[in-house]
Design an enzyme around this catalytic site. Structure first.
Site, PDB file in Angstrom:
ATOM      1  N   ASP A 134       5.806 -34.814  51.229  1.00  0.00           N
ATOM      2  CA  ASP A 134       5.896 -35.901  50.266  1.00  0.00           C
ATOM      3  C   ASP A 134       6.616 -37.054  50.970  1.00  0.00           C
ATOM      4  OD1 ASP A 134       5.918 -37.219  47.691  1.00  0.00           O
ATOM      5  OD2 ASP A 134       8.043 -36.675  47.567  1.00  0.00           O
ATOM      6  N   ASP A 143       8.289 -40.354  48.967  1.00  0.00           N
ATOM      7  CA  ASP A 143       9.339 -41.000  48.182  1.00  0.00           C
ATOM      8  C   ASP A 143      10.440 -40.012  47.806  1.00  0.00           C
ATOM      9  OD1 ASP A 143       8.417 -43.767  47.837  1.00  0.00           O
ATOM     10  OD2 ASP A 143       6.692 -42.825  46.883  1.00  0.00           O
TER      11      ASP A 143
END
Length: 282
Positions: A16, A18
């Site tokens: 991922d 953020d």
């Protein structure tokens, strides 16, 4: 239940972005709070923010609007929010341990890994292309470790619309991009040979539903919000991500997922990854 311990070595790491690679969660909060303050609304609590993390933009925006009740149309809200984001997102920085971790994994493909295998990497982020560019344009060297075809963004045309996290599609697609790039003779990587790195609850669930192992490295405030429920998060069973088929997720304490305070000093040995010693020649 007794945790599983006979996992194969990790051959692929799926990241991922953020709040996991970049410090964007606090920037997102600041942007939203500036909006809320403009209209006399209270600041965004982590009980709501936790529900927004890791979700595709449209779903997150709907949850936020239902709570905030701003006197704006959806389009007006996005326009004003984007103004704040365009000012703040170019200031993103890697979170602790990220540079070292990505550098180490990249080196497994550039030198002899002392008997170990190359560890392939891919990006799997809900951020759309426009926001991705704003957040990463000044960090090109950091993101250069991810081949272009192995960057799966939220608006990737290879993803079916409406199939974002907590559904497993984005991680399964990220794995496919790696397998499609393998040289002749290298055995395709299976889901249980993948390690997903996530900070959000929907992201952890997506990784578990993909049949992959997961590292959960959340923002301290999210960890605080979910105190006492860590094992549910790691199993993908919090219910925070909506209705799911429970046979698709894990069991409490099954050993498939682990919480880490940060990505510093990552325990490669635990996951069967061998990092070459010394500097790799360019």
């Amino acid at each position: 239940m007794a945790p599983r311990t006979d996992f194969p070595p990790v051959r692929a790491c799926l990241f991922d972005m953020d709040g996991l690679l970049l410090d964007t969660e606090d920037l997102y909060t600041l942007c939203v709070n500036l909006m809320l303050d403009r209209y006399g609304r209270p600041q965004l609590p982590w009980s709501i923010k936790a529900k927004l993390q890791g979700r595709p933009g449209p779903a997150a925006n709907q949850i936020f609007q239902d709570w905030a009740k701003l006197p704006l149309t959806h389009e007006q809200y996005l326009e004003e929010l984007t103004t704040f984001q365009q000012k703040l997102f170019p200031t993103t920085k890697p979170l602790p341990g990220v540079v070292e971790l990505l550098t180490d994994l990249d080196r497994t493909g550039k030198g002899e890994a002392q008997g170990g295998n190359r560890v392939h990497i891919a990006l799997a982020t809900s951020s759309h292309a426009g926001n991705f560019k704003i957040k990463t344009a000044h960090l090109e060297e950091l993101f250069a470790v991810f081949p272009q075809e192995q960057r799966v963004l939220g608006d990737d045309t290879r993803l079916q619309p409406g199939r974002g996290k907590p559904l497993p599609d984005i991680f399964l697609l990220a794995l496919k991009t790696i397998n499609d790039s393998l040289p002749a003779g290298e055995t395709p990587i299976t889901p249980e040979e993948c390690l997903v790195f996530e900070d959000s609850v929907p992201g952890v669930e997506a990784g578990r539903r993909a049949g992959m192992r997961v590292i959960w490295c959340p923002h301290p405030k999210l960890k605080e919000e979910l105190a006492g429920r860590e094992e549910e998060v790691l199993a993908g069973r919090t219910g925070e991500a909506g209705d799911v088929d429970l046979h698709q997720v894990g069991e409490l304490g099954d050993g498939w997922a682990e919480y880490l305070l940060s990505l510093e000093s990552f325990p490669y040995d635990k996951y069967g990854m061998v990092i070459p010693q010394g500097k790799t020649a360019p």
